[in-house]
Write a protein that holds these residues in place. Structure first.
Motif, PDB file in Angstrom:
ATOM      1  N   SER A 163      31.551  51.662  34.969  1.00  0.00           N
ATOM      2  CA  SER A 163      31.458  50.312  35.512  1.00  0.00           C
ATOM      3  C   SER A 163      30.095  49.722  35.180  1.00  0.00           C
ATOM      4  O   SER A 163      29.260  50.351  34.518  1.00  0.00           O
ATOM      5  CB  SER A 163      31.669  50.332  37.030  1.00  0.00           C
ATOM      6  N   ASN A 303      35.138  53.673  47.132  1.00  0.00           N
ATOM      7  CA  ASN A 303      34.391  52.568  47.754  1.00  0.00           C
ATOM      8  C   ASN A 303      34.991  52.304  49.137  1.00  0.00           C
ATOM      9  O   ASN A 303      35.789  51.380  49.328  1.00  0.00           O
ATOM     10  CB  ASN A 303      34.473  51.332  46.867  1.00  0.00           C
ATOM     11  N   LEU A 306      34.753  48.720  50.870  1.00  0.00           N
ATOM     12  CA  LEU A 306      35.691  47.761  50.278  1.00  0.00           C
ATOM     13  C   LEU A 306      37.117  48.043  50.734  1.00  0.00           C
ATOM     14  O   LEU A 306      37.871  47.123  51.073  1.00  0.00           O
ATOM     15  CB  LEU A 306      35.612  47.827  48.753  1.00  0.00           C
ATOM     16  N   CYS A 310      39.264  45.381  52.914  1.00  0.00           N
ATOM     17  CA  CYS A 310      40.530  44.867  52.378  1.00  0.00           C
ATOM     18  C   CYS A 310      41.703  45.265  53.259  1.00  0.00           C
ATOM     19  O   CYS A 310      42.663  44.501  53.421  1.00  0.00           O
ATOM     20  CB  CYS A 310      40.743  45.389  50.956  1.00  0.00           C
ATOM     21  N   ILE A 387      43.816  49.188  45.302  1.00  0.00           N
ATOM     22  CA  ILE A 387      42.371  49.035  45.517  1.00  0.00           C
ATOM     23  C   ILE A 387      41.600  50.347  45.395  1.00  0.00           C
ATOM     24  O   ILE A 387      40.520  50.374  44.783  1.00  0.00           O
ATOM     25  CB  ILE A 387      42.105  48.340  46.869  1.00  0.00           C
ATOM     26  N   PRO A 392      39.927  44.569  39.567  1.00  0.00           N
ATOM     27  CA  PRO A 392      38.950  43.511  39.281  1.00  0.00           C
ATOM     28  C   PRO A 392      38.807  42.551  40.466  1.00  0.00           C
ATOM     29  O   PRO A 392      39.779  42.255  41.165  1.00  0.00           O
ATOM     30  CB  PRO A 392      39.538  42.805  38.053  1.00  0.00           C
ATOM     31  N   ALA A 393      37.607  42.064  40.669  1.00  0.00           N
ATOM     32  CA  ALA A 393      37.328  41.195  41.816  1.00  0.00           C
ATOM     33  C   ALA A 393      38.164  39.919  41.782  1.00  0.00           C
ATOM     34  O   ALA A 393      38.607  39.436  42.834  1.00  0.00           O
ATOM     35  CB  ALA A 393      35.844  40.847  41.845  1.00  0.00           C
ATOM     36  N   TRP A 394      38.413  39.380  40.572  1.00  0.00           N
ATOM     37  CA  TRP A 394      39.167  38.133  40.501  1.00  0.00           C
ATOM     38  C   TRP A 394      40.620  38.332  40.932  1.00  0.00           C
ATOM     39  O   TRP A 394      41.243  37.427  41.512  1.00  0.00           O
ATOM     40  CB  TRP A 394      39.109  37.528  39.097  1.00  0.00           C
ATOM     41  N   GLU A 395      41.186  39.519  40.683  1.00  0.00           N
ATOM     42  CA  GLU A 395      42.553  39.791  41.117  1.00  0.00           C
ATOM     43  C   GLU A 395      42.632  39.887  42.639  1.00  0.00           C
ATOM     44  O   GLU A 395      43.576  39.389  43.259  1.00  0.00           O
ATOM     45  CB  GLU A 395      43.065  41.093  40.487  1.00  0.00           C
ATOM     46  N   ILE A 396      41.632  40.541  43.243  1.00  0.00           N
ATOM     47  CA  ILE A 396      41.609  40.634  44.704  1.00  0.00           C
ATOM     48  C   ILE A 396      41.450  39.247  45.315  1.00  0.00           C
ATOM     49  O   ILE A 396      42.136  38.896  46.285  1.00  0.00           O
ATOM     50  CB  ILE A 396      40.465  41.562  45.166  1.00  0.00           C
ATOM     51  N   ALA A 397      40.545  38.437  44.746  1.00  0.00           N
ATOM     52  CA  ALA A 397      40.319  37.089  45.271  1.00  0.00           C
ATOM     53  C   ALA A 397      41.577  36.235  45.146  1.00  0.00           C
ATOM     54  O   ALA A 397      41.948  35.505  46.086  1.00  0.00           O
ATOM     55  CB  ALA A 397      39.154  36.431  44.533  1.00  0.00           C
TER      56      ALA A 397
END
Length: 441
Positions: A163, A303, A306, A310, A387, A392-397
């Motif tokens: 990462s 993580n 996170l 979530c 998760i 990716p952060a954009w998919e979670i958002a």
């Protein structure tokens, strides 16, 4: 807003003060810990030592059967008929007969017992005989036992995530377990607490209490207050379960570790190594693999903040989305029996989500995983499966944004049905009738 808070307060306090809530909140962690503690205790408990008589006519297995804590072997020098006659009056648990031609006819081995022998005992005996016969045949072919042992390799690979933060050790096994547990908890909570909302509304409608409540509270405020109140009850129960389970598990693990240390000096050394924070190679006997240490290391590689954050979001989002629909069903019918015809369209997406989760665990980055984690009706369960593997952060958002829109949409839809159905009595409601209620002005 004041009316909504009053409804939330009432729904929360009424349910939290129930004896059933207190009992399940305390009993859940106790049953969970008691179950696993019992399994470990039985596994670590003493096992009766069994005596096995061995009549080896071939003379090849004289010293191959090794005594252990659970098995003791006694070699006989007599005929098979005499051995069988004496076996009946002896305290031995089994008699193993190995004929002279066992190399050519390995299936000629016989195990005699007063009762059926266990699969473990049968497997242990067969394993020793198979290994010796293999060694003899390999020796005749010019392959020694040392060559064979050197050729055996046990590959245990380590997974590393690349990462922006650099290389980080990961664990697919821990990710699978944590993701599966989170998905299952959301799956169960949606059913349990969503059904509570539906039954609460149905009971108030049947008893005509709602007619009095509606005179001072708007239908939408009443429905929203019920949904949020039950959600807070669920969160309270989850938090208490986590705290109680952690405390009980810690206490139980201390007891089990002490028992393991008493039974195995190697485990005691490993426990000492863990307490001192030293790697295995720094301790005598440190090459011993400790499953507990491996599990803790695997979980720590995830993580966890996170995942926890979530989980709380998707728990609330999934519950709010579905409980609004459950509330609409409760307002549309007069009794619990009539709810069945409207339950199927609501429960199918939840069931499909749990089924799809089995395939998503195999390919957490596939097309099925992506789309089902974006669609609001399936995202609470599927995204929690993904998760722990890294998303990716954009998919979670995007998933969270669409889930919020989905909740707002289902709440609007449920409110349209609720405002008409809550005061509707004595009429069999159909899907066509529900569609009319949605567009009533």
């Amino acid at each position: 807003m004041r009316n909504i808070f009053l409804v939330i307060r009432r729904e929360y306090l009424v349910r939290v003060k129930k004896k059933s809530f207190l009992i399940m909140t305390l009993l859940g962690p106790l049953l969970f810990v008691a179950f696993y503690a019992t399994v470990f205790w039985v596994a670590l408990g003493s096992v009766d030592t069994k005596t096995v008589q061995v009549l080896d006519e071939s003379g090849l297995f004289r010293n191959e059967f090794k005594d252990s804590e659970t098995l003791k072997f006694a070699y006989l020098d007599s005929s098979i008929d005499s051995a069988k006659a004496k076996f009946k009056s002896s305290e031995a648990n089994a008699l193993v007969y190995i004929p002279k031609n066992v190399i050519k006819e390995p299936k000629s081995v016989r195990i005699y017992a007063a009762k059926n022998v266990s699969m473990d005992l049968k497997s242990e005996i067969e394993k020793v005989i198979e290994k010796e016969i293999e060694d003899i045949k390999l020796g005749e072919a010019g392959i020694t036992h040392k060559i064979l042992e050197d050729s055996r390799v046990n590959v245990n690979s380590e997974t590393i995530s690349l990462s922006e933060e650099g290389e980080k050790t990961s664990s697919s096994g821990a990710a699978t377990v944590i993701g599966g547990i989170c998905a299952f908890l959301i799956y169960m909570s949606v059913f349990i607490y969503g059904t509570q909302v539906m039954r609460g509304i149905t009971e108030e409608k049947t008893s005509r209490i709602v007619e009095v409540i509606i005179s001072s509270v708007k239908p939408f405020h009443l429905m929203l207050g019920k949904i949020i109140g039950v959600a807070l009850v669920g969160l309270t129960q989850f938090v208490l379960w986590i705290l109680l389970t952690t405390a009980l598990t810690s206490a139980t693990s201390v007891v089990l570790n002490n028992k393991m240390s008493e039974q195995s000096p190697e485990v005691a050394l490993e426990m000492q190594k863990m307490q001192n924070g030293m790697p295995a190679s720094n301790m005598p006997g440190g090459n011993v693999e400790n499953p507990v240490a491996e599990v803790l290391g695997a979980v720590s590689s995830l993580n966890l903040p996170l995942i926890l954050g979530c989980f709380l979001f998707y728990y609330l989002g999934g519950y709010l989305l579905y409980s609004a629909l459950f509330g609409a069903v409760g307002a549309a019918v007069d009794n619990d029996a009539d709810t069945q015809q409207f339950m199927l369209p609501i429960t199918l997406p939840i069931i499909f989500s749990f089924v799809f989760a089995q395939f998503v665990l195999r390919d957490p980055d596939g097309t099925l995983a992506f789309w089902t984690s974006i669609i609001p009706f399936t995202s609470p369960i599927i995204m929690m499966v993904r998760i722990p593997f890294g998303v990716p952060a954009w998919e979670i958002a995007l998933s969270m944004f669409l889930l919020v829109l989905g909740f707002m949409g289902t709440t609007w839809l449920a409110a349209r049905i609720y405002r008409v159905g809550i005061l509707m009595y004595g009429k069999k409601v159909s899907y066509k009738e529900l569609a009319k209620w949605i567009f009533y002005k």
